[in-house]
Design a protein around this motif. Structure first.
Motif, mmCIF file in Angstrom:
data_model
loop_
_atom_site.group_PDB
_atom_site.id
_atom_site.type_symbol
_atom_site.label_atom_id
_atom_site.label_comp_id
_atom_site.label_asym_id
_atom_site.label_seq_id
_atom_site.Cartn_x
_atom_site.Cartn_y
_atom_site.Cartn_z
ATOM 1 N N CYS A 191 0.837 -1.193 0.000
ATOM 2 C CA CYS A 191 0.000 0.000 0.000
ATOM 3 C C CYS A 191 0.877 1.249 0.000
ATOM 4 O O CYS A 191 1.818 1.366 0.787
ATOM 5 N N HIS A 192 0.562 2.184 -0.856
ATOM 6 C CA HIS A 192 1.292 3.447 -0.983
ATOM 7 C C HIS A 192 1.213 4.275 0.304
ATOM 8 O O HIS A 192 2.161 4.968 0.668
ATOM 9 N N TYR A 193 0.095 4.196 1.007
ATOM 10 C CA TYR A 193 -0.137 5.071 2.161
ATOM 11 C C TYR A 193 0.402 4.515 3.481
ATOM 12 O O TYR A 193 0.893 5.268 4.306
ATOM 13 N N CYS A 194 0.283 3.195 3.684
ATOM 14 C CA CYS A 194 0.635 2.662 5.007
ATOM 15 C C CYS A 194 1.652 1.531 4.964
ATOM 16 O O CYS A 194 2.007 0.993 6.021
ATOM 17 N N ASP A 195 2.103 1.146 3.788
ATOM 18 C CA ASP A 195 3.096 0.082 3.603
ATOM 19 C C ASP A 195 2.595 -1.315 4.008
ATOM 20 O O ASP A 195 3.396 -2.218 4.220
ATOM 21 N N GLU A 196 1.288 -1.493 4.079
ATOM 22 C CA GLU A 196 0.702 -2.819 4.355
ATOM 23 C C GLU A 196 0.899 -3.688 3.122
ATOM 24 O O GLU A 196 0.698 -3.244 1.992
ATOM 25 N N PHE A 197 1.271 -4.958 3.340
ATOM 26 C CA PHE A 197 1.429 -5.883 2.230
ATOM 27 C C PHE A 197 0.122 -6.616 1.967
ATOM 28 O O PHE A 197 -0.648 -6.897 2.876
ATOM 29 N N LEU A 198 -0.114 -6.907 0.689
ATOM 30 C CA LEU A 198 -1.325 -7.572 0.276
ATOM 31 C C LEU A 198 -0.979 -8.566 -0.826
ATOM 32 O O LEU A 198 -0.387 -8.191 -1.831
ATOM 33 N N LYS A 199 -1.350 -9.835 -0.624
ATOM 34 C CA LYS A 199 -1.151 -10.851 -1.661
ATOM 35 C C LYS A 199 -2.449 -10.980 -2.437
ATOM 36 O O LYS A 199 -3.524 -11.073 -1.867
#
Length: 144
Positions: free
Chosen positions: A135-143
């Motif tokens: 995520c651009h805003y919070c750096d959360e990873f998503l598969k």
């Protein structure tokens, strides 16, 4: 032709979305809003396939320009066949996009996109082999 076979005519001009994993055809149909195009469309579900066993197929007549970026996010094995005068003029194997805007939703409850619904989600590809985006805003990873 036996009673269990279904014959669908080939299209003379348009797009064939092929090699769709069974069950994803209707999802793609809905995500692309194909019912609102006003064109002839065939959604074939659970079609026998020598490579996949079974697959879904979507044939879209008289359309050559759709935003198809999200297809690979739903099903990475999809191929696109562009048809003109009844022949395949271009066959494309889709690749994961480096940037995805507005198609993915961040799972982080503290992400600004969770509180501010007007913000467009933005994700960057960090690992194509694991299909992981950040995520651009919070750096959360998503598969995906």
């Amino acid at each position: 032709m036996s009673d269990s076979e279904l014959k669908v005519e080939k299209i003379t001009r348009g797009i064939v979305i092929d090699h769709i994993k069974v069950g994803n055809g209707l999802k793609i149909f809905n995500k692309l809003n194909l019912g609102e195009l006003g064109k002839a469309i065939a959604l074939l579900i659970n079609v026998p396939s020598s490579k996949m066993g079974r697959k879904d197929i979507i044939k879209i007549s008289d359309v050559l320009d759709l935003d198809l970026a999200m297809l690979v996010l739903i099903d990475p094995d999809i191929t696109l066949d562009y048809i003109d005068e009844g022949k395949v003029i271009k066959k494309i194997k889709l690749e994961l996009p480096n940037t995805v805007r507005g198609l993915l939703k961040c799972r982080n409850a503290r992400c600004i996109t969770s509180a501010e619904s007007y913000l467009e989600s933005i994700f960057y590809l960090v690992d194509s082999s694991s299909r992981t985006y950040c995520c651009h805003y919070c750096d959360e990873f998503l598969k995906v």
